[in-house]
Design a protein around this motif. Structure first.
Motif, PDB file in Angstrom:
ATOM      1  N   VAL A   1      12.462  95.394  61.807  1.00 18.20           N
ATOM      2  CA  VAL A   1      11.426  95.225  60.794  1.00 18.20           C
ATOM      3  C   VAL A   1      10.451  94.103  61.132  1.00 18.20           C
ATOM      4  O   VAL A   1       9.261  94.218  60.943  1.00 18.20           O
ATOM      5  CB  VAL A   1      12.057  94.935  59.418  1.00 18.20           C
ATOM      6  N   SER A   2      10.976  93.018  61.663  1.00 21.91           N
ATOM      7  CA  SER A   2      10.148  91.832  61.848  1.00 21.91           C
ATOM      8  C   SER A   2       8.936  92.123  62.713  1.00 21.91           C
ATOM      9  O   SER A   2       9.038  92.737  63.764  1.00 21.91           O
ATOM     10  CB  SER A   2      10.965  90.732  62.522  1.00 21.91           C
TER      11      SER A   2
ATOM     12  N   GLN B   1      14.365  81.155  64.004  1.00 20.41           N
ATOM     13  CA  GLN B   1      15.198  82.340  64.186  1.00 20.41           C
ATOM     14  C   GLN B   1      15.156  83.230  62.958  1.00 20.41           C
ATOM     15  O   GLN B   1      14.923  82.769  61.853  1.00 20.41           O
ATOM     16  CB  GLN B   1      16.662  81.925  64.384  1.00 20.41           C
ATOM     17  N   SER B   2      15.417  84.518  63.174  1.00 15.98           N
ATOM     18  CA  SER B   2      15.509  85.434  62.040  1.00 15.98           C
ATOM     19  C   SER B   2      16.619  86.435  62.303  1.00 15.98           C
ATOM     20  O   SER B   2      17.154  86.510  63.406  1.00 15.98           O
ATOM     21  CB  SER B   2      14.175  86.153  61.829  1.00 15.98           C
ATOM     22  N   THR B   3      16.955  87.203  61.283  1.00 17.46           N
ATOM     23  CA  THR B   3      17.945  88.255  61.472  1.00 17.46           C
ATOM     24  C   THR B   3      17.600  89.427  60.570  1.00 17.46           C
ATOM     25  O   THR B   3      16.650  89.365  59.788  1.00 17.46           O
ATOM     26  CB  THR B   3      19.376  87.750  61.177  1.00 17.46           C
TER      27      THR B   3
ATOM     28  N   LEU C   1      17.842  79.830  59.156  1.00 17.04           N
ATOM     29  CA  LEU C   1      16.980  80.934  59.559  1.00 17.04           C
ATOM     30  C   LEU C   1      15.639  80.840  58.848  1.00 17.04           C
ATOM     31  O   LEU C   1      15.553  80.363  57.721  1.00 17.04           O
ATOM     32  CB  LEU C   1      17.632  82.267  59.217  1.00 17.04           C
ATOM     33  N   LYS C   2      14.585  81.309  59.555  1.00 18.23           N
ATOM     34  CA  LYS C   2      13.277  81.383  58.916  1.00 18.23           C
ATOM     35  C   LYS C   2      13.247  82.571  57.969  1.00 18.23           C
ATOM     36  O   LYS C   2      12.679  82.501  56.898  1.00 18.23           O
ATOM     37  CB  LYS C   2      12.189  81.530  59.986  1.00 18.23           C
ATOM     38  N   ARG C   3      13.800  83.664  58.401  1.00 19.56           N
ATOM     39  CA  ARG C   3      13.765  84.870  57.592  1.00 19.56           C
ATOM     40  C   ARG C   3      15.020  85.702  57.772  1.00 19.56           C
ATOM     41  O   ARG C   3      15.591  85.748  58.855  1.00 19.56           O
ATOM     42  CB  ARG C   3      12.575  85.779  58.027  1.00 19.56           C
ATOM     43  N   VAL C   4      15.420  86.373  56.694  1.00 24.33           N
ATOM     44  CA  VAL C   4      16.360  87.483  56.789  1.00 24.33           C
ATOM     45  C   VAL C   4      15.566  88.719  56.390  1.00 24.33           C
ATOM     46  O   VAL C   4      14.930  88.740  55.346  1.00 24.33           O
ATOM     47  CB  VAL C   4      17.561  87.300  55.843  1.00 24.33           C
ATOM     48  N   TYR C   5      15.565  89.725  57.254  1.00 22.54           N
ATOM     49  CA  TYR C   5      14.867  90.968  56.925  1.00 22.54           C
ATOM     50  C   TYR C   5      15.874  91.992  56.431  1.00 22.54           C
ATOM     51  O   TYR C   5      17.029  92.001  56.866  1.00 22.54           O
ATOM     52  CB  TYR C   5      14.142  91.515  58.155  1.00 22.54           C
ATOM     53  N   TYR C   6      15.429  92.844  55.506  1.00 20.89           N
ATOM     54  CA  TYR C   6      16.284  93.901  54.977  1.00 20.89           C
ATOM     55  C   TYR C   6      15.670  95.232  55.372  1.00 20.89           C
ATOM     56  O   TYR C   6      14.474  95.434  55.227  1.00 20.89           O
ATOM     57  CB  TYR C   6      16.382  93.797  53.457  1.00 20.89           C
ATOM     58  N   SER C   7      16.495  96.116  55.880  1.00 20.33           N
ATOM     59  CA  SER C   7      15.964  97.372  56.351  1.00 20.33           C
ATOM     60  C   SER C   7      16.730  98.517  55.699  1.00 20.33           C
ATOM     61  O   SER C   7      17.917  98.706  55.960  1.00 20.33           O
ATOM     62  CB  SER C   7      16.102  97.403  57.880  1.00 20.33           C
ATOM     63  N   GLY C   8      16.043  99.247  54.821  1.00 26.12           N
ATOM     64  CA  GLY C   8      16.668 100.409  54.183  1.00 26.12           C
ATOM     65  C   GLY C   8      17.084 101.394  55.258  1.00 26.12           C
ATOM     66  O   GLY C   8      16.302 101.705  56.154  1.00 26.12           O
TER      67      GLY C   8
END
Lengths: 255, 419
Positions: free
Chosen positions: B21-22, B221-223, B250-257
């Protein structure tokens, strides 16, 4: 009423401001030369742009409304709306009559509010153009792009592109306003020219290097493949990339 | 370059990378020096948007989709019968440079299937970044995937050339990981993440002493977590995200449907829909934790492990905690104003600024950008209590929903419509 005609430049406008005060004119209206119409009961006077006068107004305004204020004035000017001179003039008067405070954040004044709104619109267009410019490499070794922005943003996007592309010659041409900016590896210059045919059309294609079409094709391939079909949302797509910009977006036309 | 072959590779390897996603390109400043190529100001630019409405900022590709792992949720899993391809290091460099020069992209996001072993793969990813920085004098944005199990030496080098490093946890719990990706374990993912976290801290310390300390992963970092592939509830997802924000900065956690890609008894069927509303609610909850001062266990508790689909998590919190309202807009703390549904971070600041000059009323709030259709039930302005009579009623939720319309309305109903 006193009508001041100026030469469509920001300097010209500032010169007009200077003269309005120099000659202590009442009921001033500042108008672009080309937009002049015959007016009954009005004194019309033509302003000859003079850098020293413009500079003095600039410095005075800087001391009153600061960099932010001048930034808003310039961006408003670039919006090219018909009523900008009225609002700019009103803000100048308001600023000069309040020497003890910075009025640029005083949104209860209608023209101050208007300036911030126009500046915001131009700022958005600037950001869009930094994103939507698509260069094509020509046989002359120049990366060439055409745009038709809503507002006259070339003067304010030049720095972004100059900082970014320092080792390649490039030119961005505004089709609507028929002028462009050209970077010759040393500095950015203004260029005016009339293109008989522009590169968008088929006959322009032989001016491009051989690989150019292939890279365009690769980019289109990438664009297509990076879409997740199961999540398709055309409304959102068009909201982000309005149709009027598609003409010059490589990913949106067929090579 | 053989363009036909490159086109085919790009088709395969962009297609396989799209589930990441990122696409952020912000947060890293790199100045163009000595007539190089590229300049990052720290502000991201979306150069285009896909037809599903996502930002296209980076050239997002896999180096290869050959993979030794067999993760059920992944299109490039070993057992999947698909075309395989691999870019050479030079091909990725050329593509990036040529796309960048045409102003198509802000930089590169390079991920990869794992071939041979972790270090062998990571080494090649690092090589691409190194070539771009050192040979091409490239100052655009580079996002590299950290490969689970990669050695510290390689992660160190990666951090020197890349702006962001990310490693996808994919499944919110270890139980889920065991079920769908039996060859992987969470330890391997956490080790490089932890190493990078510590290096960033070291960099920040050294930077105070030596101005010229070379940058280390300046965009952090992100995940990414997949939503809806396994049976995890939202509470578990939020808690996982929260612990990673806290422990690994972390800078971001992304969520991916989860987009159904495989016919596998362990996974939702191929006909199931992408849980887009749920994904959206999770992002809203994520924002509440990062910018609004909410704690994970305030957003959800064990008795209510799923986020409401029909109202956003902030409104949902307010409805469960009606006793703390109304909030006096003229006197309340910033933290409390932030908790009012319909007031965002920006408008909360503006309220704090503006109330010093005058008694605020509805018109003021509207001008400041507050969504009054929700906020009006939860705030009082000195003397006016116009809408507050609804506050203590049990059907406040229905009342608010009746007065607002969401573009997701048709997706709330889990039940199938007849026509």
């Amino acid at each position: 009423m006193n009508i001041l005609l100026y030469d469509h430049t920001f300097e010209g406008f500032l010169t007009a401001v200077f003269e309005a005060y120099e000659f202590k004119l009442k009921q001033v209206k500042i108008i672009k030369e080309a937009l002049q119409t015959e007016q009954l009961f009005a004194q019309t006077r033509k302003v000859f742009t003079q850098a020293p006068k413009a500079e003095r107004v600039y410095q005075k305004l800087k001391s009153l409304i600061g960099d932010l204020g001048l930034h808003r004035m310039l961006y408003t000017f670039l919006s090219e709306y018909e009523d900008i001179e009225t609002h700019l003039w009103a803000v100048v008067q308001y600023a000069l009559s309040n020497p003890n405070r910075n009025i640029i954040q005083d949104f209860s004044h209608p023209s101050v509010l208007k300036l911030s709104q126009y500046a915001q619109m131009v700022h958005r267009e600037k950001h869009r153009m930094e994103a939507f410019v698509r260069f094509r490499l020509t046989l002359d070794g120049i990366y060439y792009a055409e745009i038709e922005p809503d507002f006259n943003v070339l003067p304010v996007i030049a720095k972004h592109f100059k900082d970014r592309y320092q080792d390649q010659k490039w030119m961005i041409f505004d089709q609507k306003r028929t002028y462009g900016i050209y970077y010759n590896l040393h500095k950015v210059e203004l260029v005016e020219m009339k293109f008989a045919n522009h590169l968008n059309k088929q006959e322009g294609l032989e001016m491009l290097v051989k690989d150019e079409k292939l890279y365009q094709h690769l980019w289109q391939t990438y664009f297509k493949k990076t879409t997740i079909q199961a999540r398709k949302n055309s409304r959102l797509h068009i909201q982000h990339v309005p149709r009027r910009y598609w003409k010059y977006l490589t990913e949106k036309f067929v090579v | 370059m053989n363009f036909d072959r490159i086109t085919e590779k790009l088709e395969i390897l962009a297609d396989a990378a799209k589930y990441d996603v990122s696409c952020s390109s912000s947060g890293a400043k790199r100045n163009n020096q000595n007539k190089g190529l590229g300049n990052s100001t720290g502000m991201g630019i979306c150069h285009s948007y896909t037809e599903d409405g996502r930002c296209v900022s980076l050239l997002k590709i896999l180096l290869t989709n050959h993979c030794i792992y067999d993760c059920a949720y992944c299109v490039t899993r070993k057992s999947n019968d698909i075309k395989r391809a691999a870019f050479t290091v030079q091909e990725v460099v050329d593509l990036t440079i040529n796309f960048y020069r045409r102003n198509y992209i802000e930089g590169l996001f390079l991920s990869s299937g794992i071939f041979k072993d972790a270090d062998f793969t990571m080494e090649r990813l690092v090589l691409v970044a190194k070539k771009l920085r050192l040979e091409e004098n490239f100052n655009g944005y580079i996002h590299l995937k950290s490969i689970p199990g990669a050695s510290d030496e390689l992660m160190k080098e990666a951090g020197l050339y890349a702006d962001r490093l990310s490693i996808n946890l994919e499944l919110p719990t270890e139980k889920g990981l065991k079920l769908l990706a039996p060859d992987k374990n969470r330890e391997d993912m956490i080790k490089p993440m932890n190493y990078v976290k510590n290096e960033i801290i070291v960099f920040k310390e050294e930077k105070k002493l030596f101005r010229n300390t070379p940058k280390f992963a300046p965009a952090g970092q992100s995940t990414q977590l997949i939503v809806g592939a396994t049976q995890e509830n939202d509470l578990e997802i939020i808690q996982t995200a929260d612990s990673f924000y806290k422990n690994y900065q972390l800078k971001r956690v992304y969520y991916s449907g989860y987009v159904p890609i495989a016919d596998d008894a362990r996974l939702p069927s191929l006909q199931s829909k992408v849980p887009m509303v749920r994904e959206n609610r999770l992002y809203q909850a994520d924002w509440l934790m990062r910018f609004y001062g909410f704690k994970a266990d305030e957003i959800l508790d064990p008795n209510l492990p799923f986020l409401d689909l029909d109202v956003d998590p902030k409104l949902s919190w307010a409805l469960r905690n009606q006793h703390v309202f109304p909030i006096d807009i003229q006197k309340a703390d910033f933290e409390m104003i932030l908790r009012v549904p319909g007031i965002g971070v920006k408008s909360a600041w503006k309220i704090i600024e503006a109330r010093r000059f005058s008694q605020l009323n509805e018109t003021h709030l509207k001008k400041l950008g507050v969504a009054l259709n929700r906020a009006k039930y939860f705030i009082s302005y000195g003397m006016h209590f116009g809408n507050l009579k609804f506050l203590n009623s049990s059907n406040l939720k229905q009342f608010i929903l009746g007065n607002t319309k969401s573009k997701y309305q048709d997706q709330y109903n889990a039940q199938l419509a007849l026509f």
